[in-house]
Design a protein around this motif. Structure first.
Motif: not given
Lengths: 334, 524
Positions: A198, A201-205, A207-208, A210-211
Motif C-alpha cells: 500500500f 504502490h499507492r501513496t505519495n511516499f 512514488k517519491q 522511486l522518484a
C-alpha cells in the motif's frame, strides 16, 4: 486455398505473438521460483503436502520481511547493510531484557522496535545530512550495532528467549479451514507485505521513493523532500529488520551469529525480485517471491547435499550476475 | 610547388608557413553536427582567437586539434605534414598543448611534481627531487614567472591565476609549438589578465602559436592578431584584428535568419502588477541583482555561458539561494531556502538539462507529470493514478494541453523523443499552481516543431496572467519571445534592453561593453 492457409497461419502467429507478449510481461522471478520449488518437491516429499508448503513459507517469511525493507532503501538508490546486525541485536538484546521472565516479552519487543526506529533515523540522517554514501554509512552501522549488541550482553548470549516471545516466529493458528495449522510468521508477512504494498504502490511516499532513486536531482528540483523520504525509507527498513529478527529468534537458537549475512541475502532476494541496485524500480510482490526463491534455492542446495559455503557462493553469483546484466543492458542502450 | 599551394600562398597575406592547419574538418555528435567542413590555418608567432556563440563548435575544434576527439572527416596538418591523433598524449608529444578551463593539476602535489608528472627525472631508479625542482625553476624563469611561483609550492595553496601559470609552464615543458587555451581569463582578475597577456606576448615572440577561445570580445581585440569566427559549426571568416571593429565581429557571429515564427509579443496593456521583485541580491556568483517581473510578461535573460544566467534561476528557486538582498513576491518579502519552499510560494522552474535535472527516466509519463503536485501534498496521501483529488483527470488533461505524443501514459519517459520529454517536464509545472515560471533553455536540443509548440505554451501562460522568466542561449529565441531582455555579464545584470532589440546589441552587452556603446551600436 493457398491464401486461406496463409491467413489462418498469420492469424495463429498473431495469437502466438500476443500470448508471447503476455508471457514476456511476467516477471522472471515467478517461473524461477516455481521451477525451483517443484524440483525441491521431487527431492523432498514433505514439500508436496500443505503443512510442508506452509512450513517452507514460515521459514521464508523473515527473509521476505527483511527484503521488503531493503527494497525500500534500494529503490531510493541507497543500500542498507545494517539489517543483519539488527537481527542479531534483537535476539541477543531480547534474551538479556527478558531476564527469563515471560512478563517482559512485550516490553522487550517494544524496546527493540524503538531501537529499530533509532537506528533507521541515524542511518537516514548520516546519509541525508552528512552526505555519507549509504553503502559506507550502513556498513559502519553494521559494525556498530553488532559490536554494541555483543558488548551489551557481555560477549555471549544471556539466558533464553521465553516461549511467549517466541510465539510470533514459532506458533501456529490452529484449525484454519483447508490450510490446517497456519503459521503466525506467515500471517505477519502477509500483514507487512500488504502494508508495504500500500505505501509503496499507492501513496505519495512510494512514488517519491522511486522518484529519488530514479533521479535525485530532478526530484529535489521538483519539490520532493529528499531527506525526509530517504530517512523514512531507512526507518522502515530498520523496523522491518526488528520484526524479521523477532521471527528469526522465534524458531532459531540464541547465538551471536544469527543475523550474519542477512543483509546480503535480502539484497540478493531484491535483485532476484527485479529491483535495480541503481534505484528507481521495485515491486513488493516480486521481492516477496524473490525471498521465497532464495529460500527455495537454499533448500535445494541442502537437499542436494551441498555444504553451507555453497549457499554463500550462490548468493554471490546471483548478485554479480544481476549487476552485470544491468550494466550490460544499460550499455546497450547507449 | 603545386598549383594548390601556390594559390594558398597568394591568398595568405603573410608569407609564413602555417604551423598548424585543419582542413575540411567535420564532426558529428548524436543529433548535432558540431563542425561542418571547417578549415583554418594557424601561423607561428600569432595569437589567434576563435570566437562564436555558444554551440558554434569552438570547443569541439580545440579538442580535435588537441587529440581529445577524432574528427569524422577532414585532416590536420602540423608543419605541413598530415597527422592523426588517437589520444591527447600523441598531440602533446608532437607539440600541441591544451589548457582547459578546468585545470588538470593535482591539488596536493607541488608545482614541480605537477609539471613533470609521469616523466620525473630520476637517478638510480628513484626520483631526483632536486633536479626536478631545478628544472621547474628554469622553466618558470623561461616564461618569466619565477618571482610568483616556487617549484616546491603545493598547488592547492596557489591562486587560480598562479595555477594557470603552472598549467602554461607544464604545457611549454613539452616543447609546445602550439598552445591552445579555452577561456583562459574566465576566472582571473584584471591585473591577472594583464599578467597573462604579457606572458602570451612573450610566448608568441618566441614563435609559438597561441590559439584561444574567449567570450570577451574586448579582450580578444586586446591581444589577438587574428580572429576566426565560427557559427553553428561552420567556418564564417578569418579576419585580421586591425581591419575590423567589435561590431563587425559580432555581426559575423550572429548574422542569420530566424528559423521560425514566434507567437506575437505581449502588449503593454496586458502587463499587470509586479509579481516578483528582486532587490540588491547577491551570492558567491551573482552580484547585486535588481529586477522586476510583471504579470503577463516574458522577460528574456541573455548572456554567455558562465555569465550567471542559470545561477540566477537557481538562486530564485532556492537551489543555491541568495546570501543577501530581498525577494518580494506579490509585494510580500519571501525567503526561499530550498526548491520545496519556492514551489509552495508559487514558483516553477523548468530546468536547463532535461536529462539530469528534469526527467525521472524509468518512471511512467503519469508519475513524471504528477511529481511536483504530489511532492507538495501530504506524503502519506493516497495517490490517484490520473491526478489529484482536486483534479482527478489531470494527466489526460495535461497530455492534451501540451500534446504529448504517446499511446499510453504508462510509457516510461526515457522512450519518448526529446520534444515530448520536454513537454512532460513542462506539464509537471503547469499542474502546480505556479504564478512565476522560470524557463532555463526551454527548447535546447528539440526539433523545430516541438520548439514552436513550447513557445506557444510559454506565451499562453502569460495570457493566463502568469509571469515568465526565460533564459536562453539562442538569441533568436530571446528576441522572438521576450517583452523585455535582461543581459547578464560576469554575474551581474549588465543592462536591460527593450523588446525586439537586435542580436548585435545583446551580444555587445553580453561581451562586456558598456550600455553607452551598445546604444551607439544600436543606432548604426
Amino acid at each position: 486455398m493457398t491464401t486461406s492457409t496463409f491467413t489462418s497461419s498469420a492469424g495463429a502467429s498473431r495469437i502466438l505473438r500476443s500470448v508471447w507478449a503476455a508471457i514476456k510481461k511476467i516477471p522472471p522471478v515467478y517461473p524461477l521460483f516455481f521451477a525451483i520449488f517443484i524440483s525441491i518437491g521431487f527431492l523432498g516429499q514433505s514439500y508436496q503436502t500443505m503443512p510442508g508448503i506452509l512450513n517452507f513459507l514460515r521459514r521464508a517469511a523473515p527473509l521476505a520481511i527483511l527484503a521488503i525493507g531493503e527494497m525500500l532503501v534500494l529503490a531510493t538508490g541507497g543500500f542498507d547493510l545494517s539489517i543483519g546486525s539488527i537481527v542479531t541485536l534483537v535476539v541477543l538484546g531480547s534474551s538479556k531484557l527478558l531476564n527469563n521472565d515471560p512478563a517482559n516479552a512485550i516490553p522487550s519487543i517494544l524496546i527493540m522496535l524503538g531501537f529499530g526506529v533509532l537506528i533507521g533515523l541515524i542511518n537516514g540522517t548520516v546519509v541525508s545530512y552528512l552526505k555519507v554514501p549509504s553503502f559506507i554509512a550502513t556498513l559502519g552501522m553494521l559494525l556498530l550495532v553488532k559490536g554494541g549488541a555483543l558488548y551489551w550482553v557481555g560477549g555471549a548470549p544471556q539466558g533464553y528467549l521465553t516461549d511467549n516471545w517466541r510465539f510470533f516466529g514459532r506458533e501456529y493458528i490452529e484449525n484454519v479451514p483447508i490450510l490446517g495449522r497456519f503459521p503466525v510468521a506467515l500471517l505477519i508477512l502477509i500483514v507487512i507485505a500488504a502494508f508495504s504494498w500500500f505505501i509503496f504502490h499507492r501513496t505519495n511516499f512510494g512514488k517519491q521513493v522511486l522518484a529519488i532513486g530514479d533521479n535525485v536531482r530532478a526530484s529535489q528540483l521538483s519539490g520532493v523532500r529528499v531527506r525526509l523520504v530517504r530517512t523514512m525509507a531507512f526507518v522502515l527498513s530498520a523496523v522491518f529488520a526488528v520484526i524479521g529478527g523477532v521471527l528469526i529468534g522465534g524458531y532459531g537458537g540464541v547465538n551471536v551469529t544469527i543475523g550474519e549475512g542477512l543483509e546480503m541475502q535480502s539484497i540478493a532476494a531484491c535483485v532476484v525480485g527485479g529491483v535495480m541496485l541503481t534505484g528507481g524500480r521495485g515491486n513488493v510482490m516480486n521481492v516477496v517471491f524473490g525471498a521465497f526463491t532464495m529460500e527455495a534455492m537454499f533448500n535445494l542446495l541442502n537437499l542436494l547435499g551441498l555444504p553451507k559455503p555453497y549457499k554463500d557462493a550462490v548468493q554471490g553469483l546471483i548478485i554479480i550476475a544481476a549487476v552485470a546484466y544491468i550494466a550490460l543492458s544499460t550499455r546497450r542502450k547507449r | 610547388m603545386t598549383q594548390e599551394t601556390l594559390a594558398r600562398t597568394t591568398q595568405t597575406p603573410s608569407a609564413l608557413q602555417p604551423i598548424l592547419e585543419v582542413r575540411h574538418i567535420t564532426k558529428r555528435f548524436p543529433g548535432v553536427l558540431a563542425l561542418d567542413d571547417v578549415s583554418v590555418e594557424f601561423l607561428p608567432g600569432q595569437v589567434h582567437a576563435v570566437v562564436g556563440e555558444n554551440g558554434a563548435g569552438k570547443s569541439t575544434l580545440m579538442k580535435i586539434m588537441a587529440g581529445a576527439y577524432v574528427p569524422d572527416s577532414g585532416e590536420i596538418l602540423l608543419q605541413g605534414e598530415r597527422v592523426t591523433f588517437s589520444h591527447p598524449q600523441e598531440a602533446l608529444q608532437k607539440g600541441i598543448s591544451i589548457i582547459y578551463q578546468e585545470f588538470n593539476l593535482l591539488p596536493e602535489r607541488t608545482v614541480a611534481q605537477n609539471i613533470f608528472l609521469g616523466r620525473e627525472p630520476s637517478r638510480f631508479g628513484v626520483i631526483d627531487i632536486g633536479k626536478m625542482n631545478e628544472n621547474a625553476r628554469v622553466l618558470l624563469k623561461e616564461i618569466g614567472v619565477e618571482q610568483f611561483i616556487s617549484p616546491t609550492a603545493v598547488v592547492s595553496s596557489l591562486s587560480v591565476a598562479e595555477q594557470q601559470l603552472v598549467e602554461i609552464a607544464k604545457a611549454i615543458s613539452f616543447n609546445a609549438k602550439v598552445l591552445i587555451m579555452d577561456e583562459p581569463t574566465a576566472a582571473l582578475t584584471s591585473t591577472e589578465v594583464q599578467l597573462l597577456h604579457d606572458l602570451i606576448q612573450r610566448l608568441t615572440s618566441r614563435g609559438l602559436a597561441v590559439i584561444f577561445i574567449s567570450h570577451r570580445l574586448v579582450e580578444v581585440f586586446d591581444i589577438a592578431h587574428v580572429i576566426t569566427v565560427l557559427k553553428d559549426g561552420k567556418f564564417v571568416k578569418t579576419v585580421n584584428t586591425q581591419d575590423v571593429t567589435t561590431a563587425d565581429v559580432v555581426y559575423l557571429m550572429v548574422g542569420r535568419t530566424l528559423d521560425h515564427y514566434f507567437p506575437p509579443l505581449g502588449s503593454p496593456e496586458d502587463f499587470g502588477e509586479v509579481v516578483l521583485r528582486v532587490k540588491n541580491a547577491s551570492n558567491h556568483i551573482l552580484k547585486n541583482i535588481n529586477f522586476t517581473l510583471r504579470k503577463g510578461e516574458v522577460v528574456g535573460i541573455a548572456g554567455l555561458q558562465g555569465s550567471g544566467r542559470t545561477e540566477l534561476a537557481q538562486a530564485l528557486f532556492g537551489v543555491v539561494p541568495f546570501k543577501t538582498g530581498e525577494i518580494e513576491l506579490r509585494g510580500k518579502p519571501i525567503d526561499i531556502r530550498n526548491p520545496s519552499q519556492a514551489i509552495k510560494n508559487g514558483l516553477g522552474f523548468v530546468t536547463e538539462d532535461r536529462k539530469s535535472e528534469g526527467l525521472l527516466p524509468k518512471q511512467p509519463i503519469r508519475d513524471n507529470m504528477l511529481l511536483t503536485v504530489r511532492a507538495i501534498q501530504n506524503i502519506f496521501g493516497v495517490i490517484n493514478k490520473n491526478g489529484i483529488r482536486k483534479a482527478p483527470n489531470l494527466v489526460p488533461n495535461l497530455g492534451k494541453q501540451v500534446d504529448v505524443k504517446t499511446d499510453s501514459f504508462d510509457r516510461e519517459v526515457q522512450f519518448l523523443s526529446g520534444g515530448n520529454q520536454q513537454k512532460v517536464v513542462l506539464s509537471r509545472w503547469l499542474a502546480s499552481d505556479a504564478e512565476v515560471f522560470i524557463f532555463d533553455e526551454p527548447t535546447r536540443g528539440i526539433d523545430v516543431e516541438a520548439k514552436a509548440s513550447i513557445h506557444d505554451m510559454i506565451r499562453d501562460l502569460t495570457r493566463q496572467g502568469k509571469a515568465v522568466l526565460m533564459i536562453s542561449s539562442e538569441l533568436p529565441e530571446v528576441i522572438g519571445m521576450s517583452d523585455r531582455i535582461l543581459v547578464m555579464y560576469e554575474g551581474q545584470i549588465a543592462g536591460e534592453l527593450p523588446a525586439k532589440s537586435s542580436e548585435n546589441e545583446i551580444m555587445l552587452m553580453a561581451t562586456g561593453n558598456k550600455p553607452g556603446d551598445v546604444a551607439a551600436a544600436g543606432k548604426e
